[in-house]
Design an enzyme around this catalytic site. Sequence first.
Site, mmCIF file in Angstrom:
data_model
loop_
_atom_site.group_PDB
_atom_site.id
_atom_site.type_symbol
_atom_site.label_atom_id
_atom_site.label_comp_id
_atom_site.label_asym_id
_atom_site.label_seq_id
_atom_site.Cartn_x
_atom_site.Cartn_y
_atom_site.Cartn_z
ATOM 1 N N SER A 124 0.828 -1.196 0.000
ATOM 2 C CA SER A 124 0.000 0.000 0.000
ATOM 3 C C SER A 124 0.868 1.253 0.000
ATOM 4 O O SER A 124 1.997 1.242 0.531
ATOM 5 C CB SER A 124 -0.861 -0.027 1.270
ATOM 6 N N TYR A 148 -1.198 -0.617 10.654
ATOM 7 C CA TYR A 148 -1.568 -1.233 9.375
ATOM 8 C C TYR A 148 -0.426 -1.061 8.371
ATOM 9 O O TYR A 148 0.044 -2.030 7.759
ATOM 10 C CB TYR A 148 -2.872 -0.615 8.830
ATOM 11 N N LYS A 152 2.338 -3.807 6.595
ATOM 12 C CA LYS A 152 2.622 -3.950 5.145
ATOM 13 C C LYS A 152 4.125 -3.865 4.903
ATOM 14 O O LYS A 152 4.689 -4.643 4.132
ATOM 15 C CB LYS A 152 1.902 -2.845 4.359
HETATM 16 P P1 NAD Z 1 -10.822 -6.957 1.505
HETATM 17 O O1 NAD Z 1 -10.947 -6.927 2.994
HETATM 18 O O2 NAD Z 1 -12.017 -6.703 0.689
HETATM 19 O O3 NAD Z 1 -10.183 -8.361 1.058
HETATM 20 C C1 NAD Z 1 -9.274 -9.080 1.842
HETATM 21 C C2 NAD Z 1 -9.753 -10.514 1.928
HETATM 22 O O4 NAD Z 1 -8.821 -11.263 2.700
HETATM 23 C C3 NAD Z 1 -11.107 -10.673 2.601
HETATM 24 O O5 NAD Z 1 -11.943 -11.460 1.788
HETATM 25 C C4 NAD Z 1 -10.810 -11.384 3.925
HETATM 26 O O6 NAD Z 1 -11.862 -12.232 4.314
HETATM 27 C C5 NAD Z 1 -9.536 -12.126 3.582
HETATM 28 N N1 NAD Z 1 -8.631 -12.389 4.707
HETATM 29 C C6 NAD Z 1 -8.140 -11.506 5.617
HETATM 30 N N2 NAD Z 1 -7.311 -12.130 6.478
HETATM 31 C C7 NAD Z 1 -7.257 -13.429 6.106
HETATM 32 C C8 NAD Z 1 -6.567 -14.585 6.596
HETATM 33 N N3 NAD Z 1 -5.779 -14.520 7.655
HETATM 34 N N4 NAD Z 1 -6.755 -15.759 5.958
HETATM 35 C C9 NAD Z 1 -7.566 -15.844 4.872
HETATM 36 N N5 NAD Z 1 -8.243 -14.805 4.377
HETATM 37 C C10 NAD Z 1 -8.089 -13.601 4.978
HETATM 38 O O7 NAD Z 1 -9.639 -5.935 1.131
HETATM 39 P P2 NAD Z 1 -9.218 -5.359 -0.284
HETATM 40 O O8 NAD Z 1 -9.618 -3.926 -0.354
HETATM 41 O O9 NAD Z 1 -9.632 -6.279 -1.378
HETATM 42 O O10 NAD Z 1 -7.637 -5.385 -0.114
HETATM 43 C C11 NAD Z 1 -6.861 -6.490 -0.535
HETATM 44 C C12 NAD Z 1 -5.421 -6.232 -0.132
HETATM 45 O O11 NAD Z 1 -4.969 -5.001 -0.691
HETATM 46 C C13 NAD Z 1 -5.236 -6.101 1.389
HETATM 47 O O12 NAD Z 1 -4.053 -6.769 1.747
HETATM 48 C C14 NAD Z 1 -5.103 -4.614 1.604
HETATM 49 O O13 NAD Z 1 -4.296 -4.305 2.710
HETATM 50 C C15 NAD Z 1 -4.423 -4.164 0.307
HETATM 51 N N6 NAD Z 1 -4.722 -2.754 -0.018
HETATM 52 C C16 NAD Z 1 -6.020 -2.329 -0.100
HETATM 53 C C17 NAD Z 1 -6.290 -0.994 -0.370
HETATM 54 C C18 NAD Z 1 -7.715 -0.492 -0.421
HETATM 55 O O14 NAD Z 1 -7.921 0.735 -0.305
HETATM 56 N N7 NAD Z 1 -8.724 -1.329 -0.633
HETATM 57 C C19 NAD Z 1 -5.243 -0.087 -0.569
HETATM 58 C C20 NAD Z 1 -3.932 -0.549 -0.491
HETATM 59 C C21 NAD Z 1 -3.680 -1.901 -0.217
#
Ligand code: NAD
Length: 333
Positions: A124, A148, A152
């Site tokens: 991120s 958070y 990362k």
């Molecule tokens: P999201 O919460 O919609 O998806 C993450 C998924 O991971 C969920 O379905 C959750 O159930 C699953 N999960 C979490 N911990 C788990 C574990 N220990 N075992 C198995 N499954 C697990 O989030 P997103 O927005 O799709 O983000 C995906 C990734 O991208 C994340 O790592 C997040 O940190 C990163 N990210 C997101 C954003 C954003 O703004 N959405 C920005 C930068 C980085």
Amino acid sequence: MKILITGGLGYIGSHTAIQFINAGHEILIVDNLSNSKLDVYKSIKSITKTDFSFEELDLCETKALISVFSSFLPDAVIHFAGLKAVGESVEDPIKYYDNNVGGSISLLKAMEHSGCHKILFSSSATVYGVPEYLPFDEQHRLDPINPYGQSKLMTELVLKDWAKSKETNQAIILRYFNPVGAHKSGFIGEDPLGVPNNLMPFISQVASGRLEELKVFGSDYDTRDGTGERDYIHVEDLSRAHLLSLNNINKIDSIDYFNVGTGSGYTVLECIKAYEKESGKNIKYTLAARRDGDVSISYASANKIKEFCDWSPEFDLEAMCKDSWNWECKTSI
Ligand code: NAD
Ligand code: UDP
């Protein structure tokens, strides 16, 4: 290729799964449903008209994960699974380090066990912290300002040592800016539990009447109109960045880092205006105090990923709002 996608029922993972299936890859999703619903599995199958496997499993359960890896034998992993709420990470940092860093270490053990050597990791822009200069490029100092972001960065460091430990290991770190929008079909999109923390889902829910009004956090920033400026990227463009990156992974030695953003920012008021235009709804808002921990402006230099795999964004803010509204209309019925 056979691709194992962690967190593949979440917001970004589900859109990416569709792109990989459509590109002819065989996928398997591992998700513990902590922030997603089983319905998404059905939606991905129905959008792609393709059957594939899903394992409801927590990444921290190493033994069970090893067994999934041993039978699927993936060629590569795309690692989305993680917790992502900044406020919650401040209140319960150990939960974040345990899930995000611990889960990633468990994943690497399972990869090692099954002889899988390639990984794409969802990092991120928060790893950069407060900008020393803009746009953020990949050389910018890394100094996250909350647990958070630290989780990362820690995972990036673990992956760096892992990648350098064996000649065959390869890791691509994608540092996302602000993903928004939804699949054109309107059948998958961002579906936050409870009141959304992020701007776009909040605006969507005000537009549909699920929420009363938006609070604009800060109107005295040094930006065009005083409100915070961010680099919003359509989730479809972000997903495509994964496909192109993985196609080109053999160009990297052991590990490399890429920003995924559009390279330009929009203020909160500009987002409200664009959403009003696309939805035809009035977005009620009030100006409020700055939110703790927010930076004034954040946007990416996206030159490196363009050069690496010829990726560039196709969708503008208008498309992001349009697709987000289409999804909101379907979910808020
Ligand atoms: P999201 O919460 O919609 O998806 C993450 C998924 O991971 C969920 O379905 C959750 O159930 C699953 N999960 C979490 N911990 C788990 C574990 N220990 N075992 C198995 N499954 C697990 O989030 P997103 O927005 O799709 O983000 C995906 C990734 O991208 C994340 O790592 C997040 O940190 C990163 N990210 C997101 C954003 C954003 O703004 N959405 C920005 C930068 C980085
Ligand atoms: N924001 C806002 N009201 C909200 C949520 C967010 O004014 O209810 C602002 C926030 O201060 C920032 C921008 O919208 O300037 C994007 O915030 P978001 O939480 O979506 O992303 P991040 O801060 O993580 O970049």
